[in-house]
Design an enzyme around this catalytic site. Sequence first.
Site, short mmCIF file in Angstrom:
data_model
loop_
_atom_site.label_atom_id
_atom_site.label_comp_id
_atom_site.label_asym_id
_atom_site.label_seq_id
_atom_site.Cartn_x
_atom_site.Cartn_y
_atom_site.Cartn_z
N SER A 140 0.83 -1.20 0.00
CA SER A 140 0.00 0.00 0.00
C SER A 140 0.87 1.25 0.00
O SER A 140 1.98 1.26 0.55
CB SER A 140 -0.91 0.01 1.24
OG SER A 140 -1.54 1.25 1.41
N TYR A 165 -2.66 -0.26 9.93
CA TYR A 165 -2.78 -0.83 8.59
C TYR A 165 -1.46 -0.69 7.83
O TYR A 165 -0.95 -1.66 7.26
CB TYR A 165 -3.90 -0.12 7.83
CG TYR A 165 -3.95 -0.46 6.35
CD1 TYR A 165 -4.30 -1.74 5.94
CD2 TYR A 165 -3.64 0.49 5.38
CE1 TYR A 165 -4.34 -2.06 4.58
CE2 TYR A 165 -3.68 0.18 4.04
CZ TYR A 165 -4.02 -1.09 3.64
OH TYR A 165 -4.06 -1.40 2.31
#
Length: 337
Positions: A140, A165
């Site tokens: 990501s 995350y």
Amino acid sequence: MLRKDMLEIYTGKKKVFVTGCAGFIGFHLSKRLLDEGFQVIGIDNMNDFYDQNLKYDRINILMKEQNFHFIKGTIENLELLDYIFSQYNIDIVVNLAAQAGVRYSMKHPEAYVQSNLVGFMNILECCKKYKIYHLIYASSSSVYGDNRKIPFSEDDRVDRPISIYAATKRANELMAYSYSSLYKIPTTGLRLFTVYGPWGRPDMALFTFTNAIINNQPIEVYNNGNMKRDFTYIDDVIESIYRLMKKDPPKNPQVPYKIYNIGHNAPLRLNYFIELLEEALGKKAVKKFLPIQPGDVLETFADIEELENDINYTPNVTVEEGIKRFIEWYREYYKLT
């Protein structure tokens, strides 16, 4: 050492294991691979993080293809994964299964540890045991944290994640590096930048804004809409992944490991993004301005020179066109006039 039957990976209908196949990117990738003649084995736990009907509708489309094999299950289940790898003689793994969402990770960090860390470790273990030709996995843009150097380059420091995350995604990259180094498993990480488009995730801005505007509800605009995002259309993401699959996997004899930014290379201010959405819908948004949220970054901007050089492709769908395509799909899917 790779399996002897992998002399030419792209002759015939080779088998690709796509985790998270009912998810936004997993669905689109599976569909593309099926259209190209691959056999696709897909797994998804079909959780209720967002509307399960959307997930089942995606799966129902894929299930119409004879070369698609679906298993409902979770990558945290090592016994199930081992069974799948042993039964299907998999060639390539594309790991897209993950607990997504920066803000959700603030309240439910345990979900990220299980899916993004335990699940990914299970994938790595099976790739090692069954000598997989190539592991491609989703990372990501969040790994860049509050990096002030623009655009973000794969060579930048990424040791200061500002969300749980992001920390799990950076951990995935480090875990993959270790397995590439120790066991010579070719791995390719994808740092994805704000992917959007038809069949997208309902928890992301484009979907939530569209739903709110259509239903005359206010939209929540953080940091006065001054944040910038490198919005990347789903077709450009899928084309990039497909080309990375077609090329040889990383071949460095010491560590066959690579990471790419997958972005549009053209960040837009959130306020302008909302203006484009209003124009596509023919309706003004009611805006509720809020301060920036913990875990959010001010700007994302992908340096994609490495990707362009290696796959001879530049993401080219403009946000203007991408939003238009999304709205067309949204109206059709929800049967709006």
